[in-house]
Design a protein around this motif. Structure first.
Motif, PDB file in Angstrom:
ATOM      1  N   LEU A 105     -19.003 -83.327  61.027  1.00  0.00           N
ATOM      2  CA  LEU A 105     -18.951 -82.188  59.876  1.00  0.00           C
ATOM      3  C   LEU A 105     -17.904 -81.010  60.688  1.00  0.00           C
ATOM      4  N   ALA A 106     -17.216 -80.738  61.314  1.00  0.00           N
ATOM      5  CA  ALA A 106     -16.433 -80.203  61.763  1.00  0.00           C
ATOM      6  C   ALA A 106     -15.117 -80.660  62.083  1.00  0.00           C
ATOM      7  N   MET A 107     -15.064 -81.989  62.137  1.00  0.00           N
ATOM      8  CA  MET A 107     -13.842 -82.795  61.982  1.00  0.00           C
ATOM      9  C   MET A 107     -13.217 -82.924  60.412  1.00  0.00           C
ATOM     10  N   ALA A 108     -14.295 -82.382  59.538  1.00  0.00           N
ATOM     11  CA  ALA A 108     -14.395 -82.385  57.894  1.00  0.00           C
ATOM     12  C   ALA A 108     -14.152 -81.764  57.575  1.00  0.00           C
ATOM     13  N   TYR A 109     -14.205 -80.403  58.463  1.00  0.00           N
ATOM     14  CA  TYR A 109     -14.145 -78.953  58.036  1.00  0.00           C
ATOM     15  C   TYR A 109     -12.534 -78.860  58.057  1.00  0.00           C
ATOM     16  N   ARG A 110     -12.459 -79.117  59.388  1.00  0.00           N
ATOM     17  CA  ARG A 110     -11.027 -79.067  60.074  1.00  0.00           C
ATOM     18  C   ARG A 110      -9.927 -79.574  59.354  1.00  0.00           C
ATOM     19  N   ILE A 111     -10.203 -81.186  58.278  1.00  0.00           N
ATOM     20  CA  ILE A 111      -9.625 -81.698  57.601  1.00  0.00           C
ATOM     21  C   ILE A 111      -9.284 -80.485  56.390  1.00  0.00           C
ATOM     22  N   LEU A 112     -10.380 -80.211  55.709  1.00  0.00           N
ATOM     23  CA  LEU A 112     -10.340 -78.860  54.714  1.00  0.00           C
ATOM     24  C   LEU A 112      -9.040 -77.761  55.313  1.00  0.00           C
ATOM     25  N   ALA A 113      -9.262 -77.589  55.520  1.00  0.00           N
ATOM     26  CA  ALA A 113      -8.952 -76.483  55.992  1.00  0.00           C
ATOM     27  C   ALA A 113      -6.874 -76.296  56.347  1.00  0.00           C
ATOM     28  N   ASP A 114      -6.951 -77.577  56.840  1.00  0.00           N
ATOM     29  CA  ASP A 114      -5.513 -77.652  57.610  1.00  0.00           C
ATOM     30  C   ASP A 114      -4.489 -78.603  55.959  1.00  0.00           C
ATOM     31  N   THR A 115      -5.243 -78.689  54.964  1.00  0.00           N
ATOM     32  CA  THR A 115      -4.625 -79.175  53.885  1.00  0.00           C
ATOM     33  C   THR A 115      -4.517 -78.375  53.652  1.00  0.00           C
ATOM     34  N   GLU A 116      -5.394 -77.480  53.231  1.00  0.00           N
ATOM     35  CA  GLU A 116      -5.365 -76.348  52.031  1.00  0.00           C
ATOM     36  C   GLU A 116      -4.417 -75.315  52.123  1.00  0.00           C
ATOM     37  N   GLU A 117      -3.265 -75.377  51.695  1.00  0.00           N
ATOM     38  CA  GLU A 117      -2.053 -74.273  51.234  1.00  0.00           C
ATOM     39  C   GLU A 117      -3.002 -72.741  50.955  1.00  0.00           C
ATOM     40  N   ASN A 118      -3.677 -73.036  50.164  1.00  0.00           N
ATOM     41  CA  ASN A 118      -4.177 -71.343  50.184  1.00  0.00           C
ATOM     42  C   ASN A 118      -5.218 -70.537  51.258  1.00  0.00           C
ATOM     43  N   LYS A 119      -4.195 -69.561  51.303  1.00  0.00           N
ATOM     44  CA  LYS A 119      -4.287 -69.094  52.445  1.00  0.00           C
ATOM     45  C   LYS A 119      -6.460 -68.472  52.131  1.00  0.00           C
ATOM     46  N   VAL A 120      -6.584 -67.931  51.056  1.00  0.00           N
ATOM     47  CA  VAL A 120      -7.862 -67.645  50.236  1.00  0.00           C
ATOM     48  C   VAL A 120      -8.887 -68.771  50.715  1.00  0.00           C
ATOM     49  N   ARG A 121      -8.600 -69.788  50.179  1.00  0.00           N
ATOM     50  CA  ARG A 121      -8.907 -70.974  50.469  1.00  0.00           C
ATOM     51  C   ARG A 121      -9.567 -71.228  51.403  1.00  0.00           C
ATOM     52  N   VAL A 122      -8.667 -70.923  52.121  1.00  0.00           N
ATOM     53  CA  VAL A 122      -9.014 -71.716  53.648  1.00  0.00           C
ATOM     54  C   VAL A 122      -9.342 -70.394  54.856  1.00  0.00           C
ATOM     55  N   ILE A 123      -9.193 -69.181  54.342  1.00  0.00           N
ATOM     56  CA  ILE A 123     -10.651 -68.876  54.451  1.00  0.00           C
ATOM     57  C   ILE A 123     -11.741 -69.121  54.197  1.00  0.00           C
ATOM     58  N   ALA A 124     -12.285 -69.274  52.958  1.00  0.00           N
ATOM     59  CA  ALA A 124     -13.278 -69.687  52.477  1.00  0.00           C
ATOM     60  C   ALA A 124     -13.670 -70.933  53.042  1.00  0.00           C
ATOM     61  N   VAL A 125     -12.936 -71.968  53.588  1.00  0.00           N
ATOM     62  CA  VAL A 125     -13.808 -72.878  54.186  1.00  0.00           C
ATOM     63  C   VAL A 125     -14.372 -72.409  55.584  1.00  0.00           C
ATOM     64  N   LEU A 126     -13.179 -72.135  56.025  1.00  0.00           N
ATOM     65  CA  LEU A 126     -13.374 -71.338  57.455  1.00  0.00           C
ATOM     66  C   LEU A 126     -14.983 -70.741  57.596  1.00  0.00           C
ATOM     67  N   GLN A 127     -15.094 -70.072  56.125  1.00  0.00           N
ATOM     68  CA  GLN A 127     -16.288 -69.657  56.390  1.00  0.00           C
ATOM     69  C   GLN A 127     -17.429 -70.146  55.724  1.00  0.00           C
ATOM     70  N   GLN A 128     -17.313 -70.831  55.223  1.00  0.00           N
ATOM     71  CA  GLN A 128     -18.460 -71.990  54.985  1.00  0.00           C
ATOM     72  C   GLN A 128     -18.600 -72.972  56.101  1.00  0.00           C
ATOM     73  N   TRP A 129     -17.767 -73.460  57.224  1.00  0.00           N
ATOM     74  CA  TRP A 129     -17.714 -73.900  58.005  1.00  0.00           C
ATOM     75  C   TRP A 129     -18.987 -73.109  59.561  1.00  0.00           C
ATOM     76  N   GLN A 130     -18.148 -71.954  59.746  1.00  0.00           N
ATOM     77  CA  GLN A 130     -18.784 -70.857  60.195  1.00  0.00           C
ATOM     78  C   GLN A 130     -20.537 -71.048  59.931  1.00  0.00           C
ATOM     79  N   GLN A 131     -21.107 -70.958  58.734  1.00  0.00           N
ATOM     80  CA  GLN A 131     -22.418 -70.907  58.318  1.00  0.00           C
ATOM     81  C   GLN A 131     -22.671 -72.114  58.363  1.00  0.00           C
ATOM     82  N   ASP A 132     -21.986 -73.356  58.304  1.00  0.00           N
ATOM     83  CA  ASP A 132     -22.641 -74.427  58.348  1.00  0.00           C
ATOM     84  C   ASP A 132     -23.312 -75.049  59.963  1.00  0.00           C
ATOM     85  N   LEU A 133     -22.466 -74.335  60.735  1.00  0.00           N
ATOM     86  CA  LEU A 133     -21.871 -74.986  62.118  1.00  0.00           C
ATOM     87  C   LEU A 133     -22.211 -73.600  63.173  1.00  0.00           C
ATOM     88  N   PRO A 134     -22.891 -72.448  63.224  1.00  0.00           N
ATOM     89  CA  PRO A 134     -22.939 -70.937  63.827  1.00  0.00           C
ATOM     90  C   PRO A 134     -22.060 -71.268  65.172  1.00  0.00           C
TER      91      PRO A 134
END
Length: 168
Positions: A105-134
């Protein structure tokens, strides 16, 4: 007192384990073990095969499927520009988050964050990651803070890493 199992020769224990593990999962595991030592094209072929077999089995929503998908997403990123395929596989892993391991799951979130160009969406991915894997909370909060500071410093509105035309 020594148990019966600990007195069995190792090869008998391995055979016993193989008899309990479904053959499709054992085969998938053995193929996935080889992928890191293969070139990208061959690794993708192996993973495509594993995924297609798992998709038509009772293990379509299993930790093995999630692992194969994240491994394929990683290879797509490393290959000559396949971010859309990587994103698709990473999204599929998130759909399997109930069965995916923490590492997968962490690898999947890392891939999503690293491929996203929009910084606001990167933050949203990181926040979801944080929620799923505290357990990653501190690391992710620091990463979010660095992105926010970078955006503020650059006058960046978060879209595709460029300064906003409104701020000009």
């Amino acid at each position: 007192m020594e148990s019966k199992m600990s007195r069995l020769p190792l090869f008998l224990l391995e055979q016993d384990l193989e008899m309990r593990i479904p053959k499709i999962l054992l085969a998938a595991s053995k193929l996935m073990e080889q992928v890191p030592s293969l070139d990208t094209a061959t690794g993708l072929k192996y993973l495509d095969s594993v995924i297609s077999k798992l998709e038509t089995s009772e293990y379509e929503t299993s930790p093995a499927m999630a692992r194969a998908l994240v491994m394929r997403a990683d290879l797509h990123l490393k290959s000559a520009g396949e971010p859309s395929k990587a994103l698709e596989d990473a999204q599929r892993v998130l759909e399997l988050k109930q069965v995916a391991t923490t590492e997968t799951l962490a690898m999947a979130y890392r891939i999503l964050a690293d491929t996203e160009e929009n910084k606001v969406r990167v933050i949203a991915v990181l926040q979801q990651w944080q929620q799923d894997l505290p357990e990653f909370r501190t690391k992710l909060q620091n990463e979010i803070q660095r992105i926010l500071e970078s955006m503020e410093q650059d006058g960046d509105d978060g879209s595709v890493g460029r300064k906003s035309f409104m701020a000009a």
